[in-house]
Design an enzyme around this catalytic site. Structure first.
Site, PDB file in Angstrom:
ATOM      1  CG  ASP A   5      34.134  42.746  47.045  1.00  0.00           C
ATOM      2  OD1 ASP A   5      35.055  42.533  47.844  1.00  0.00           O
ATOM      3  OD2 ASP A   5      34.224  43.524  46.081  1.00  0.00           O
ATOM      4  CB  SER A  35      37.718  49.163  47.412  1.00  0.00           C
ATOM      5  OG  SER A  35      37.602  48.836  46.074  1.00  0.00           O
ATOM      6  CG  HIS A  90      38.261  44.083  46.414  1.00  0.00           C
ATOM      7  ND1 HIS A  90      36.943  44.417  46.258  1.00  0.00           N
ATOM      8  CD2 HIS A  90      38.937  45.242  46.237  1.00  0.00           C
ATOM      9  CE1 HIS A  90      36.829  45.703  45.988  1.00  0.00           C
ATOM     10  NE2 HIS A  90      38.038  46.233  45.983  1.00  0.00           N
TER      11      HIS A  90
END
Length: 658
Positions: A175, A253, A144
């Site tokens: 992911d 992230s 993402h």
């Protein structure tokens, strides 16, 4: 797993809404808060599905707030909490964390995204995430962070210089993405980080990354508090995830989670409206992706072909003659043309998977005293491998071996979320048509029961894809249809539709005066063909639409576009890669990179029927209190110059990506 872990649509919508509010800098409404706290997640109809259980939610991956200004000339410093020295000291007496910090990078990204229900509109946003160097130029981060990227730069901790990068592989369902700097020697002398094992409960971990609020490296500490399968926010794929109580925030992230000097995971998403709840992608999933791309492409996760339900009910156990010490799951659906077709039957009782005993609630003891959903062992297989089940049929035990022959998404009528491309659409007479996929469902204001039911179906020869009228651009020629939306189109002039391309060709090749579109319940929309063609340019100009069809459809036909239709804006060029061979540090196997970026989306998350609820199979596990809502911690993007339409609030649960 990829395919049918149902019941995630509410959670996915929650994530998207939450992230959109954050992007726009808006407060969450009281009604949304009420939904988060009051509305429990739908119980998944089956365990054997390839993407949903009752865990997190999934947004799209361009998430969240403006990137902090880059530092001027000062070299980045490190802000960290006080940590006990649980990292083994080096032989030369140097800081044991220095080598770790040297391999942590900040990922600067520009993402180009489309408005799902108005796909002729798009926007570019800047953001950032984190990553770690795993070998030579290769950087591991979240999907993402890198999805929809048109420009990527990598900045290593302790350096001010940025290196332009490109996506080599991207696994949306996991992911995870693998990037590479275009300068082959950029990080040639950096010692790659080493992968460790799945951590244990209460094991200490440190989270490295570049969360919002500063430009320097941040290190936080916590312990492992939970290990179970969760819905990854990015696509809703249901895979093993590790919950930690370390602070994980937007921008973290893709950063490494370290224990005993080794990588035990990659930061993925954080708890929303909760404190000190974060999730990481553990090394079993990382290794799965590294093994997957050895052949130069991302295949994803397989699907064995049947769905099961729990057998905790005493009456059910007595009916099927299960003894006191016998446990298992009851098969209630077998998909046609799947690996299980002809080998597994309805009413079979599945008692073991790859030699692991399956409990009545569908879990398996994977470590002493620790249980996980049995589908985890399907996730750990690569496409092309076999998986073995022990079943009871008519009171007789049998062993069944099933080949995982293709990705789970191939068994879905409603395909998973799409990234890195313009959504397919076609406008005729002011009516906007699109193929039904998870992006469209997530953008709906509530999901009609008929559409929700399609998420449980697999494609067949007579219908490989569903076609939906998403909305109408009001004009005099489509009067009386102005309020029609989310209509499933089944027929064109009485002929059934196989897929969206078939629908498009039927409209294009029609020579009749009127084109009649029909839904499943025979509701009709009649279009005057000549009038629609004549008025098309005016309608498009009135609504600022620059093309009446997506670029992929333009490539399908040699027919000229209508006079007033301008060519659609160029999409971001596909990422190209030059061959490169890289060895991932032990214990990860060597990875050879040659192929262009591959994007294997995750299994769609079925939608929850809006009004009349479609019958759902018995849940696989007992209903539990809704998990904390989480949010992706990926690129923190600046809000667009003009507000983007926010999907209407829908019941919300699960995780969201930073």
């Amino acid at each position: 797993m990829i395919i049918f872990n149902m019941g995630l649509n509410k959670m996915r919508q929650t994530t998207i809404i939450t992230r959109t509010f954050l992007c726009l800098g808006l407060a969450i409404s009281p009604s949304l808060l009420a939904e988060i706290s009051i509305t429990p997640p739908l119980t998944p109809p089956a365990t054997q599905t390839v993407t949903p259980p009752p865990a997190a939610t999934t947004p799209t991956d361009t998430a969240v707030t403006p990137e902090s200004p880059a530092p001027t000339q000062a070299e980045p410093s490190v802000s960290m909490t006080v940590l006990e020295d649980d990292v083994p000291p080096t032989q030369d007496g140097s800081d044991p964390r220095a080598k770790i910090k040297d391999a942590v990078v900040k990922v600067h990204v520009v993402q180009h995204t489309y408005d799902t229900l108005s796909p002729w509109n798009s926007d570019s946003q800047k953001g950032s995430g984190s990553g770690l160097i795993i070998a030579d130029n290769l950087i591991l981060t979240n999907a993402h962070v890198a999805s929809d990227a048109t420009f990527l730069e990598i900045q290593r901790h302790s350096e001010t210089k940025r290196y332009e990068a490109e996506v080599v592989y991207i696994s949306h369902e996991s992911d995870l993405a693998i990037l590479r700097t275009k300068d082959a020697n950029a990080y040639k002398n950096v010692t790659p980080l080493e992968l460790g094992d799945l951590p244990k409960m209460q094991q200490s971990v440190e989270v490295y990354g570049f969360p919002i609020g500063g430009n320097t490296l941040s290190v936080t500490r916590g312990v492992v508090s939970r290990i179970e399968k969760q819905n990854y926010v990015h696509t809703g794929e249901n895979l093993i995830a590790v919950q930690v109580d370390a602070a994980i925030n937007f921008g973290n992230s893709g950063g490494p989670v370290i224990s005993d000097g080794k990588v035990v995971g990659v930061a993925m998403q954080s708890g929303f409206l909760t404190e000190n709840i974060g999730y990481m992608i553990p090394t079993p999933i990382i290794r799965h992706v590294l093994d997957d791309v050895k052949d130069g492409k991302v295949d994803g996760y397989g699907f064995h072909g049947f769905l099961t339900q729990s057998m905790e009910n005493p009456a059910m156990r007595r009916k099927y003659g299960l003894g006191e010490n016998q446990t298992g799951m009851l098969v209630y659906k077998v998909y046609k043309n799947s690996p299980a077709d002809g080998k597994v039957q309805i009413d079979d009782i599945v008692t073991e998977i790859d030699g692991h005993k399956i409990e009545n609630n569908g879990t398996v003891e994977f470590r002493p005293g620790e249980f996980i959903d049995h589908t985890h062992y399907i996730d750990m297989h690569q496409i092309g491998e076999n998986i073995t089940f022990k079943i009871i049929r008519n009171s007789q035990e049998q062993i069944v071996s099933l080949p995982l022959d293709k990705p789970g998404k191939e068994y879905l009528l409603v395909k998973p979320n799409e990234y890195d491309k313009q959504p397919t659409y076609f406008i005729f007479g002011g009516l906007v048509f699109m193929p039904l996929n998870q992006n469209v469902i997530d953008s709906m204001d509530g999901t009609p029961a008929r559409i929700g039911a399609l998420t449980y179906e697999s494609p067949e020869e007579k219908r490989r894809e569903a076609v939906i009228l998403t909305k109408v651009l009001p004009a005099d020629i489509n009067k009386d249809y102005h309020h029609d939306s989310n209509l499933l189109i089944e027929k064109v002039n009485g002929a059934n539709i196989r897929d969206f391309q078939d629908f498009y060709q039927k409209i294009q090749s029609s020579s009749t005066d009127y084109i009649t579109l029909e839904t499943a319940d025979n509701y009709q929309l009649v279009i005057d063909r000549k009038e629609a063609i004549e008025r098309q340019p005016q309608i498009l100009a009135q609504y600022g639409v620059n093309a009446d069809r997506s670029k992929d459809l333009q490539a399908l036909t040699q027919a000229p576009q209508p006079a007033a239709t301008a060519p659609i804006a160029e999409q971001a060029p596909a990422v190209t890669q030059t061959p490169v061979t890289t060895t991932i540090p032990t214990p990860a196997p060597p990875v050879t990179e040659t192929a262009p970026i591959s994007s294997a989306p995750v299994a769609p998350t079925p939608a929850a029927p809006a009004t009349e609820a479609a019958p759902t199979p018995a849940p696989v596990a007992p209903i539990v209190a809704p998990p904390p809502v989480t949010a992706p911690i990926g690129p923190f993007v600046a809000p667009p110059s003009a507000p983007v339409a926010v999907p209407p609030t829908a019941p919300v649960t699960g995780n969201t990506q930073p």
